[in-house]
Design a protein around this motif. Sequence first.
Motif, mmCIF file in Angstrom:
data_model
loop_
_atom_site.group_PDB
_atom_site.id
_atom_site.type_symbol
_atom_site.label_atom_id
_atom_site.label_comp_id
_atom_site.label_asym_id
_atom_site.label_seq_id
_atom_site.Cartn_x
_atom_site.Cartn_y
_atom_site.Cartn_z
ATOM 1 N N SER A 196 -6.286 6.570 2.840
ATOM 2 C CA SER A 196 -4.886 6.617 2.417
ATOM 3 C C SER A 196 -4.074 7.513 3.337
ATOM 4 N N THR A 197 -2.793 7.196 3.423
ATOM 5 C CA THR A 197 -1.897 7.979 4.273
ATOM 6 C C THR A 197 -1.014 8.918 3.464
ATOM 7 N N SER A 198 -1.075 8.813 2.135
ATOM 8 C CA SER A 198 -0.294 9.715 1.286
ATOM 9 C C SER A 198 -0.988 9.845 -0.064
ATOM 10 N N LEU A 199 -0.660 10.913 -0.773
ATOM 11 C CA LEU A 199 -1.233 11.099 -2.111
ATOM 12 C C LEU A 199 -0.724 10.034 -3.069
ATOM 13 N N ASP A 200 0.506 9.597 -2.887
ATOM 14 C CA ASP A 200 1.026 8.512 -3.730
ATOM 15 C C ASP A 200 0.185 7.256 -3.572
ATOM 16 N N GLN A 201 -0.208 6.971 -2.343
ATOM 17 C CA GLN A 201 -1.044 5.798 -2.086
ATOM 18 C C GLN A 201 -2.394 5.939 -2.798
ATOM 19 N N VAL A 202 -2.929 7.139 -2.858
ATOM 20 C CA VAL A 202 -4.190 7.375 -3.572
ATOM 21 C C VAL A 202 -4.006 7.072 -5.059
ATOM 22 N N TRP A 203 -3.022 7.706 -5.678
ATOM 23 C CA TRP A 203 -2.828 7.577 -7.127
ATOM 24 C C TRP A 203 -2.458 6.156 -7.544
ATOM 25 N N GLU A 204 -1.862 5.374 -6.637
ATOM 26 C CA GLU A 204 -1.441 4.011 -6.954
ATOM 27 C C GLU A 204 -2.443 2.960 -6.476
#
Length: 90
Positions: free
Chosen positions: A56-64
């Motif tokens: 993932s490139t961002s934490l948002d991408q992880v959580w989603e």
Amino acid sequence: MTITIVHPNVENLQSFSDLFDLEKLLQSKGILPWLLANGWNYDNESCLIANIIDESTSLDQVWESDEFDFNALSDELKEKLNQIFEHFYL
């Protein structure tokens, strides 16, 4: 609730010594050593979580993520992940 996150080291990963070359694992730039050192079991779920985070490139991408429902984790595990992210990404 207080959660303490430990840095991956030989002592914290000793229970996994029969599964890995610990020195090689500790040199890894991935998050798997952090998960294992902080109480995750070495199983398909922890490997999937590590792969999602590493790719993932961002934490948002992880959580989603569509691959794993991070929101289904217990509050304690979510808090651990948040604290690991703080250590891992600093």
